[in-house]
Design an enzyme around this catalytic site. Structure first.
Site, PDB file in Angstrom:
ATOM      1  CG  ASP A 186      -1.878   1.109   1.300  1.00  0.00           C
ATOM      2  OD1 ASP A 186      -2.737   1.175   0.400  1.00  0.00           O
ATOM      3  OD2 ASP A 186      -1.808   1.921   2.237  1.00  0.00           O
ATOM      4  CD  GLU A 253      -2.329   2.015  -3.440  1.00  0.00           C
ATOM      5  OE1 GLU A 253      -3.479   2.482  -3.562  1.00  0.00           O
ATOM      6  OE2 GLU A 253      -1.672   2.117  -2.390  1.00  0.00           O
TER       7      GLU A 253
END
Length: 543
Positions: A186, A253
């Protein structure tokens, strides 16, 4: 809420779909201030979702079906309920506990006053409002400020601190030892901040990245994203994963542009894949989509890594709804009942055609849960049900991501469309987000085995993709590719893809037959209808 045993019970659906792996969003202990992306314990399963034993059972079932398991890692920030942050609040300024996070003294509203009432810099949270919150010290006096690029409940870690780096390497080992096959990282372009934390007030959005200003082809990265220092972190993680048997993967990401800059994250000694958000944000437009494909493939070729392709995810309006808007290239941050309502049928037709493009491209294709059912966004979700911190922090000015996170419809005639089990002693609890009534017609049991349904289209595309090794193929642009005319076409491993993004029918070339079509009536009289796509192979007949 859905839980790990529930996922385990549905893994057969993924096996029948034809995918290779499942990526789970965070299931760790969390107060759920941001759907689990505020982690309070990285080594424990939240009781909402089950136990470590439940995770082990999920892993065993997935591996037994030939599915790899990728888990979400959230290294940019923790929950404010994490033991580290609680220790930091109780500790003094300059302490070891505070050095794990980004604590700073405030600026003086009146020079020389020492009041520290102004945040350390002008950075804004991606969820709205300032990126700094002032704490009250243990003695009750106003104290330092801490950085949170997202919600105030998500304090940013200090990745210049070797204690933080060692802790996350240990977290990686914990889950690798437990048999996971990889990590989706993330905010992989975050963590490292520019020295001195300089002011920078330009607008940054999730997925889209930095908003371009006048005369900028590519905006400069903010001082808190895409700093060169993040790459040493991933080189160390690469070495760590290399010590384990089998294929282990790191997926970034990272909201980074241009594509050449994103490719730096997947150099041979760093991560293996990075989400291609430029492709996702291109919309229903042959020139933009074709240009994204070309630039993406060129960038990854420089580092000899595969490209990734994604049309929707948990942070974006579902593409059948985006493509049904009057401008199908827009990227709204949520759709509410006050906004333009998408043309559902047109959006689904375009979404199925876009899937025909995606599944024929070399590299890795990612499917967001429910995409295989053609699910649209929940565009009329009442404000009282919304939970996204971006909706809350902006007081509703940004609709947020709840509309794409609605629980899946498994069975049309079951309570909650089969998402929640029915207890022996009463009614099933309402799902954490309410499902719209129209989801009944999209339910999996209404599509499985039904010719030309969206679910069967995905199954057919994935089967042909695997059989023809399209993921490892090489793309070629044929003469029929005319993006300015709204025609996107390419060939890969003997499959010719034609997507008609124009408003007029497109003639099929001679010497080919239709292998797959985006809809039953996509082809008529030897022509591809507008907003439709086909896969062709050499031969006669089948149109």
């Amino acid at each position: 809420m859905g839980d790990l045993p529930g996922i385990t019970s549905r893994l057969g659906h993924l096996k029948e779909l034809g995918v290779d792996a499942v990526w789970l969003s965070p299931f760790y202990s969390s107060p759920q201030a941001d759907a689990g992306y505020d982690v309070s314990d990285y080594r424990q399963v939240d009781e909402l979702f089950g136990t470590l034993a439940d995770f082990d059972a999920l892993r065993d079932r997935a591996h037994g079906l030939g599915l790899k398991v990728i888990v979400d890692l959230v290294p940019n920030h923790t929950s404010d309920q994490h033991v580290w942050f609680q220790e930091a609040l109780a500790a003094a300024p300059g302490s070891e506990a505070r050095e794990r996070y980004m604590f700073r003294p405030g600026k003086d509203a009146v020079p020389g006053s020492g009041d520290g009432t102004v945040p350390p810099n002008d950075w804004n949270s991606l969820f709205g409002g300032p990126a700094w919150t002032r704490i009250t010290e243990a003695d009750g006096t106003p104290g330092e400020w801490y950085l949170h690029l997202f919600a105030a409940a998500q304090p940013d870690l200090n990745w210049e601190n070797p204690v933080v780096r060692a802790e996350f390497e240990d977290v990686l080992r914990f889950w690798l030892d437990r048999g996971v096959d990889g990590f989706r990282v993330d905010v992989a372009h975050g963590m490292v901040k520019a020295e001195g934390l300089p002011d920078w007030s330009a607008h940054v959005a999730m997925v889209e990245g930095t908003k371009k200003r006048a005369k900028e082809k590519v905006p400069p990265p903010p001082p808190y994203f895409d700093q060169d220092g993040v790459h040493e972190i991933y080189r160390s993680w690469n070495r760590l994963l290399a010590g384990y048997d089998g294929d282990r993967v790191l997926v970034a990401e990272a909201w980074v542009e241009p594509a050449s800059r994103l490719a730096r994250y997947i150099r041979q000694d760093e991560m293996q894949q990075a989400f291609n958000f430029g492709y996702m944000c291109s919309g229903w437009d042959a020139e933009k989509l074709g240009g994204s494909i070309k630039s993406s493939l060129q960038a990854v070729a420089e580092v000899d890594r595969p490209c990734t392709w994604v049309l929707s995810n948990h942070d974006s309006v579902r593409h059948p709804s985006r493509f049904g808007l009057s401008d199908p290239t827009t990227y709204p941050h949520g759709i509410s009942s006050k906004d333009e309502q998408p043309n559902e049928a047109l959006g689904l037709a375009r979404a199925r055609a876009a899937t025909m493009i995606t599944m024929a491209l070399p590299g890795s294709a990612y499917i967001y849960q429910g995409e295989e059912l053609g699910l649209p966004e929940h565009t009329t979700l009442a404000a009282r049900f919304r939970q996204d911190p971006s909706f809350i922090r902006t007081k509703g000015q940004e609709t947020g991501r709840d509309g794409c996170r609605i629980p899946l419809p498994w069975a049309k005639d079951e309570p909650n469309f089969g998402f929640s089990a029915v207890p022996d002693d009463g009614e099933p609890a309402a799902p954490w987000l309410p499902q719209p009534s129209k989801y009944g017609r999209y339910a999996a049991d209404q599509q499985s085995g039904v010719e030309h349904s969206t679910l069967e289209l995905y199954r057919a595309l994935l089967a042909e993709r695997r059989a023809r090794s399209l993921g490892t193929g090489t793309l070629r642009w044929p003469r029929i590719h005319k993006p300015k005319a709204g025609i996107l076409a390419f060939e890969n491993s003997g499959v010719l893809v034609i997507a008609n993004m124009s408003e007029a029918p497109v003639e099929l070339p001679r010497g080919y037959r239709v292998l797959l079509r985006s809809q039953a009536a996509a082809v008529s009289h030897g022509r591809v209808k507008p907003n439709r796509a086909v896969w062709l192979v050499a031969g006669q007949g089948g149109a």
